[in-house]
Design an enzyme around this catalytic site. Sequence first.
Site, PDB file in Angstrom:
ATOM      1  N   SER A  13       0.831  -1.201   0.000  1.00 47.75           N
ATOM      2  CA  SER A  13       0.000   0.000   0.000  1.00 47.75           C
ATOM      3  C   SER A  13       0.866   1.251   0.000  1.00 47.75           C
ATOM      4  CB  SER A  13      -0.854  -0.020   1.268  1.00 47.75           C
ATOM      5  OG  SER A  13      -1.441   1.237   1.487  1.00 47.75           O
ATOM      6  N   TYR A  68      -2.116  -1.253  10.919  1.00 44.20           N
ATOM      7  CA  TYR A  68      -2.345  -1.770   9.560  1.00 44.20           C
ATOM      8  C   TYR A  68      -1.162  -1.405   8.659  1.00 44.20           C
ATOM      9  CZ  TYR A  68      -3.841  -1.724   4.704  1.00 44.20           C
ATOM     10  OH  TYR A  68      -3.882  -1.892   3.336  1.00 44.20           O
ATOM     11  N   LYS A  91       2.061  -3.730   6.564  1.00 47.15           N
ATOM     12  CA  LYS A  91       2.552  -3.657   5.176  1.00 47.15           C
ATOM     13  C   LYS A  91       4.065  -3.403   5.150  1.00 47.15           C
ATOM     14  CE  LYS A  91      -1.500  -4.280   3.278  1.00 47.15           C
ATOM     15  NZ  LYS A  91      -1.828  -5.636   2.798  1.00 47.15           N
TER      16      LYS A  91
HETATM   17  P1  NAD Z   1     -10.968  -6.970   1.077  1.00 44.23           P
HETATM   18  O1  NAD Z   1     -11.169  -6.987   2.546  1.00 44.23           O
HETATM   19  O2  NAD Z   1     -12.143  -6.705   0.203  1.00 44.23           O
HETATM   20  O3  NAD Z   1     -10.306  -8.355   0.611  1.00 44.23           O
HETATM   21  C1  NAD Z   1      -9.450  -9.101   1.441  1.00 44.23           C
HETATM   22  C2  NAD Z   1      -9.932 -10.545   1.408  1.00 44.23           C
HETATM   23  O4  NAD Z   1      -9.073 -11.362   2.225  1.00 44.23           O
HETATM   24  C3  NAD Z   1     -11.353 -10.705   1.963  1.00 44.23           C
HETATM   25  O5  NAD Z   1     -12.122 -11.457   1.055  1.00 44.23           O
HETATM   26  C4  NAD Z   1     -11.152 -11.449   3.273  1.00 44.23           C
HETATM   27  O6  NAD Z   1     -12.254 -12.284   3.592  1.00 44.23           O
HETATM   28  C5  NAD Z   1      -9.877 -12.223   3.001  1.00 44.23           C
HETATM   29  N1  NAD Z   1      -9.084 -12.584   4.184  1.00 44.23           N
HETATM   30  C6  NAD Z   1      -8.650 -11.764   5.178  1.00 44.23           C
HETATM   31  N2  NAD Z   1      -7.929 -12.461   6.077  1.00 44.23           N
HETATM   32  C7  NAD Z   1      -7.893 -13.745   5.636  1.00 44.23           C
HETATM   33  C8  NAD Z   1      -7.311 -14.940   6.127  1.00 44.23           C
HETATM   34  N3  NAD Z   1      -6.618 -14.962   7.271  1.00 44.23           N
HETATM   35  N4  NAD Z   1      -7.467 -16.086   5.429  1.00 44.23           N
HETATM   36  C9  NAD Z   1      -8.191 -16.101   4.274  1.00 44.23           C
HETATM   37  N5  NAD Z   1      -8.767 -15.004   3.756  1.00 44.23           N
HETATM   38  C10 NAD Z   1      -8.627 -13.837   4.434  1.00 44.23           C
HETATM   39  O7  NAD Z   1      -9.809  -5.922   0.765  1.00 44.23           O
HETATM   40  P2  NAD Z   1      -9.294  -5.330  -0.618  1.00 44.23           P
HETATM   41  O8  NAD Z   1      -9.649  -3.892  -0.678  1.00 44.23           O
HETATM   42  O9  NAD Z   1      -9.666  -6.214  -1.734  1.00 44.23           O
HETATM   43  O10 NAD Z   1      -7.731  -5.412  -0.368  1.00 44.23           O
HETATM   44  C11 NAD Z   1      -6.945  -6.509  -0.772  1.00 44.23           C
HETATM   45  C12 NAD Z   1      -5.515  -6.316  -0.296  1.00 44.23           C
HETATM   46  O11 NAD Z   1      -5.030  -5.073  -0.779  1.00 44.23           O
HETATM   47  C13 NAD Z   1      -5.378  -6.240   1.235  1.00 44.23           C
HETATM   48  O12 NAD Z   1      -4.177  -6.886   1.602  1.00 44.23           O
HETATM   49  C14 NAD Z   1      -5.297  -4.762   1.494  1.00 44.23           C
HETATM   50  O13 NAD Z   1      -4.604  -4.487   2.673  1.00 44.23           O
HETATM   51  C15 NAD Z   1      -4.545  -4.268   0.281  1.00 44.23           C
HETATM   52  N6  NAD Z   1      -4.772  -2.857  -0.018  1.00 44.23           N
HETATM   53  C16 NAD Z   1      -6.058  -2.388  -0.174  1.00 44.23           C
HETATM   54  C17 NAD Z   1      -6.274  -1.027  -0.426  1.00 44.23           C
HETATM   55  C18 NAD Z   1      -7.663  -0.473  -0.571  1.00 44.23           C
HETATM   56  O14 NAD Z   1      -7.819   0.736  -0.474  1.00 44.23           O
HETATM   57  N7  NAD Z   1      -8.683  -1.275  -0.823  1.00 44.23           N
HETATM   58  C19 NAD Z   1      -5.177  -0.143  -0.507  1.00 44.23           C
HETATM   59  C20 NAD Z   1      -3.898  -0.652  -0.362  1.00 44.23           C
HETATM   60  C21 NAD Z   1      -3.708  -2.017  -0.121  1.00 44.23           C
HETATM   61  N1  UFG Z   2     -12.663  11.141   3.647  1.00 38.76           N
HETATM   62  C1  UFG Z   2     -13.687  12.005   3.976  1.00 38.76           C
HETATM   63  N2  UFG Z   2     -14.841  11.476   4.461  1.00 38.76           N
HETATM   64  C2  UFG Z   2     -15.039  10.132   4.616  1.00 38.76           C
HETATM   65  C3  UFG Z   2     -13.986   9.252   4.279  1.00 38.76           C
HETATM   66  C4  UFG Z   2     -12.796   9.788   3.785  1.00 38.76           C
HETATM   67  O1  UFG Z   2     -13.550  13.213   3.834  1.00 38.76           O
HETATM   68  O2  UFG Z   2     -16.129   9.731   5.076  1.00 38.76           O
HETATM   69  C5  UFG Z   2     -11.412  11.697   3.071  1.00 38.76           C
HETATM   70  C6  UFG Z   2     -10.170  11.378   3.866  1.00 38.76           C
HETATM   71  O3  UFG Z   2      -9.965  12.322   4.885  1.00 38.76           O
HETATM   72  C7  UFG Z   2      -9.092  11.399   2.784  1.00 38.76           C
HETATM   73  C8  UFG Z   2      -9.831  10.907   1.534  1.00 38.76           C
HETATM   74  O4  UFG Z   2     -11.221  11.095   1.802  1.00 38.76           O
HETATM   75  O5  UFG Z   2      -8.681  12.721   2.535  1.00 38.76           O
HETATM   76  C9  UFG Z   2      -9.600   9.425   1.238  1.00 38.76           C
HETATM   77  O6  UFG Z   2      -9.871   8.657   2.404  1.00 38.76           O
HETATM   78  P1  UFG Z   2     -10.039   7.072   2.346  1.00 38.76           P
HETATM   79  O7  UFG Z   2     -10.380   6.621   3.725  1.00 38.76           O
HETATM   80  O8  UFG Z   2     -10.950   6.688   1.255  1.00 38.76           O
HETATM   81  O9  UFG Z   2      -8.600   6.571   1.918  1.00 38.76           O
HETATM   82  P2  UFG Z   2      -7.178   6.814   2.620  1.00 38.76           P
HETATM   83  O10 UFG Z   2      -6.344   7.546   1.632  1.00 38.76           O
HETATM   84  O11 UFG Z   2      -7.293   7.386   3.961  1.00 38.76           O
HETATM   85  O12 UFG Z   2      -6.693   5.302   2.846  1.00 38.76           O
HETATM   86  C10 UFG Z   2      -6.512   4.428   1.740  1.00 38.76           C
HETATM   87  C11 UFG Z   2      -6.773   2.985   2.171  1.00 38.76           C
HETATM   88  C12 UFG Z   2      -5.724   2.510   3.135  1.00 38.76           C
HETATM   89  C13 UFG Z   2      -4.356   2.794   2.626  1.00 38.76           C
HETATM   90  C14 UFG Z   2      -4.232   4.260   2.261  1.00 38.76           C
HETATM   91  C15 UFG Z   2      -2.902   4.595   1.685  1.00 38.76           C
HETATM   92  O13 UFG Z   2      -8.023   2.847   2.793  1.00 38.76           O
HETATM   93  O14 UFG Z   2      -5.839   1.105   3.266  1.00 38.76           O
HETATM   94  O15 UFG Z   2      -5.225   4.580   1.288  1.00 38.76           O
HETATM   95  O16 UFG Z   2      -2.752   3.988   0.472  1.00 38.76           O
HETATM   96  F1  UFG Z   2      -3.459   2.499   3.583  1.00 38.76           F
END
Ligand code: NAD
Ligand code: UFG
Length: 337
Positions: free
Chosen positions: A125, A150, A154
């Site tokens: 991330s 969290y 990473k």
């Molecule tokens: P998500 O929660 O939708 O998907 C994660 C999946 O992993 C889920 O289906 C959950 O049930 C499964 N899971 C969690 N722990 C498990 C375990 N111990 N065994 C088996 N399955 C398990 O999340 P996402 O948004 O699809 O994110 C996927 C990956 O990308 C994550 O590692 C997350 O940290 C990373 N990531 C997400 C974002 C974002 O903004 N969505 C940003 C940066 C990184």
């Molecule tokens: N925000 C609002 N109102 C809300 C939610 C978010 O104003 O109800 C704002 C936040 O303050 C931020 C922007 O919208 O300025 C984006 O916020 P998000 O929560 O959607 O995303 P973040 O950038 O905070 O976090 C995301 C992922 C994390 C990851 C991070 C860095 O959720 O997992 O990006 O990559 F770690």
Amino acid sequence: MANVLVTGGAGFIGSHTCVELIAAGHDIIVVDNFSNSKREALLRIEEISGKKLKFVEADILDQYALKMIFDKYRIDAVIHFAGLKAVGESVHMPVEYYHNNITGTLMLIKAMRAHNCKKIVFSSSATVYGVDNPVPYVETMPTHTSTNPYGYTKVMIEQILRDVAVSDPEWSIVLLRYFNPIGAHKSGLLGEDPNGIPNNLFPYIQQVAIGKRDYLGVFGNDYDTHDGTGVRDYIHVMDLARGHLCALDYALSNTGVEAVNLGTGKGSSVLDVLHAFEKACGRKIPYKIMPRRAGDIARCYANTDKAKELFGWQARYGIEEMCADGWNFIQKNPNGL
Ligand code: NAD
Ligand code: UFG
């Protein structure tokens, strides 16, 4: 074409990536424990791809389940999405986050090693860039601080995987640093479906637009940005999914470890996203300015040169498509999957 194990394949990013992997001709096996996803996502993947999916319901913490999977299928590479991802929750449940994300990854690496599978694409991330680096973030910047457990999972998993690569030069490891994935599959069959009240901006806006919530709380309008609200690098989840195909191809034909940003390189503010969504859905989205959220930074966006050089990958979609596809998904699935 490869046999690919997809951990967390029922989740938001995993499910969209499965669709792209199948379309590219790969043979995939999904493992998920549904801690943050629904079985329905797998049916939707099958519906889009027209193929039956190989799936094992298991926890990656379960070494016997992992052994069973690797014994049964000859796996060439792993794409590792499984993990817990809610920043705020991780502050209250650090032990659960470290255990699930770090121990889970260690269990996976051990099972891979025991079966001579040494290629992995990991979901990292942009959060690893912490609070001290200047934007745009470049892969060579230091990444040893975070603002929450969290984020530290990473940082630590990246370090673990780097150490694995040093210990055995046969490993091939790609650390994909995602920026802010949003949007949905064009069909409207897959999209983001968070449990409870959304923590993230985009699913929250979707729920206001569909009438499930009254207004969006905008967390601060006094940041040093063009309109005072936080700026992020939003990337269409299908662009991100395609990035995984490139990373997989790279891992299949190279060894060593590479960290690669997946973003668009463009920053959009909270109000930019809100207005783009208003355009997509043709309605006003009410909002209220609230105090800043703890741990948030003013700006976060990627330098995307490395993904282009290493993979020939570039994001194709802009914020308009992300909003149009997100609106299509929530209209078709007002109560989620
Ligand atoms: P998500 O929660 O939708 O998907 C994660 C999946 O992993 C889920 O289906 C959950 O049930 C499964 N899971 C969690 N722990 C498990 C375990 N111990 N065994 C088996 N399955 C398990 O999340 P996402 O948004 O699809 O994110 C996927 C990956 O990308 C994550 O590692 C997350 O940290 C990373 N990531 C997400 C974002 C974002 O903004 N969505 C940003 C940066 C990184
Ligand atoms: N925000 C609002 N109102 C809300 C939610 C978010 O104003 O109800 C704002 C936040 O303050 C931020 C922007 O919208 O300025 C984006 O916020 P998000 O929560 O959607 O995303 P973040 O950038 O905070 O976090 C995301 C992922 C994390 C990851 C991070 C860095 O959720 O997992 O990006 O990559 F770690």
